[in-house]
Design an enzyme around this catalytic site. Structure first.
Site, PDB file in Angstrom:
ATOM      1  CD  GLU A  21      43.831  34.596  33.256  1.00 22.03           C
ATOM      2  OE1 GLU A  21      44.784  34.957  32.521  1.00 22.03           O
ATOM      3  OE2 GLU A  21      43.882  34.597  34.510  1.00 22.03           O
TER       4      GLU A  21
ATOM      5  CD  GLU B 100      37.162  28.501  42.416  1.00 24.79           C
ATOM      6  OE1 GLU B 100      37.498  28.879  41.284  1.00 24.79           O
ATOM      7  OE2 GLU B 100      37.629  28.983  43.459  1.00 24.79           O
TER       8      GLU B 100
ATOM      9  CB  CYS C  19      33.787  30.975  42.659  1.00 19.42           C
ATOM     10  SG  CYS C  19      34.390  31.041  40.965  1.00 19.42           S
TER      11      CYS C  19
ATOM     12  CB  CYS D  51      36.693  34.923  43.535  1.00 23.56           C
ATOM     13  SG  CYS D  51      35.496  34.427  42.284  1.00 23.56           S
TER      14      CYS D  51
ATOM     15  CB  CYS E 272      36.900  31.141  38.744  1.00 21.18           C
ATOM     16  SG  CYS E 272      37.168  32.857  39.213  1.00 21.18           S
TER      17      CYS E 272
ATOM     18  CG  ASN F 240      42.611  30.045  36.001  1.00 30.54           C
ATOM     19  OD1 ASN F 240      43.232  28.990  35.915  1.00 30.54           O
ATOM     20  ND2 ASN F 240      43.203  31.198  36.243  1.00 30.54           N
TER      21      ASN F 240
HETATM   22  N1  THU Z   1      40.603  32.602  39.895  1.00 31.82           N
HETATM   23  C1  THU Z   1      40.034  31.348  39.994  1.00 31.82           C
HETATM   24  O1  THU Z   1      40.110  30.546  39.051  1.00 31.82           O
HETATM   25  N2  THU Z   1      39.376  31.032  41.129  1.00 31.82           N
HETATM   26  C2  THU Z   1      39.255  31.841  42.217  1.00 31.82           C
HETATM   27  O2  THU Z   1      38.560  31.512  43.155  1.00 31.82           O
HETATM   28  C3  THU Z   1      39.976  33.117  42.251  1.00 31.82           C
HETATM   29  C4  THU Z   1      40.550  33.589  40.955  1.00 31.82           C
HETATM   30  C5  THU Z   1      41.291  32.964  38.665  1.00 31.82           C
HETATM   31  C6  THU Z   1      40.624  34.053  37.855  1.00 31.82           C
HETATM   32  C7  THU Z   1      41.773  34.611  37.051  1.00 31.82           C
HETATM   33  O3  THU Z   1      41.921  33.809  35.874  1.00 31.82           O
HETATM   34  C8  THU Z   1      42.976  34.390  37.943  1.00 31.82           C
HETATM   35  O4  THU Z   1      42.583  33.465  38.947  1.00 31.82           O
HETATM   36  C9  THU Z   1      43.475  35.651  38.608  1.00 31.82           C
HETATM   37  O5  THU Z   1      42.481  36.272  39.329  1.00 31.82           O
END
Ligand code: THU
Length: 135
Positions: free
Chosen positions: A45, A56, A93, A90, A54, A43
């Site tokens: 940010e 994925e 994704c 999520c 994310c 991920n």
């Molecule tokens: N996140 C993912 O990378 N994959 C997921 O399936 C769920 C959430 C990340 C997004 C964000 O950077 C952090 O987790 C907190 O939500």
């Protein structure tokens, strides 16, 4: 080593590259195409949180940029996060994975030691927009 276990290790390695200073929640993902190519991602940010993406999504971007975008090319996925056992992808994704997978695409939900549970994409995203192709 089983394909899923290899993906777990790739996902674990990928999460070392996570850029998650705002949530403090690092995630790694790895995937395999039907012809055996593997890709991983973490991920990413930024300060305008939640305008990040994310793990994925990062892995899928690597896959598509390597030339894999035909429907159903995605065979298997592993996801891991140090702060959550058995992390599930999520909602957004799930739809992105469905773009390249099928209802039978395996999703390995992992903890720090390996795969905890394997589910099918069709079970994670039932009645998906545009219907997942059936095998
Ligand atoms: N996140 C993912 O990378 N994959 C997921 O399936 C769920 C959430 C990340 C997004 C964000 O950077 C952090 O987790 C907190 O939500």
């Amino acid at each position: 080593m089983a394909e899923g276990d290899k993906l777990f290790h790739l996902a674990r390695k990928a999460l070392e590259r996570a850029h998650a200073p705002y949530s403090g929640f690092s995630v790694g993902a790895a995937l395999r195409t039907k012809d055996g190519a593997t890709f991983s991602g973490a991920n990413m940010e930024n300060v305008a949180f939640p305008e990040g993406w994310c793990a994925e999504t990062s892995a899928l971007a690597h896959m598509v940029m390597a030339g894999y975008s035909e429907p159903g090319c995605l065979a298997e996925v592993a996801v891991v996060a140090p702060k959550k056992d058995r992390i599930t992808p999520c909602g957004g994704c799930r739809q992105r994975l469905a773009e390249f997978g099928t209802a039978r695409t395996k999703i390995h939900l992992c903890d720090q030691t390996g795969i905890v549970e394997t589910v099918r994409l069709g079970d994670l995203l039932p009645m998906a927009f545009s219907d997942l192709p059936s095998i």
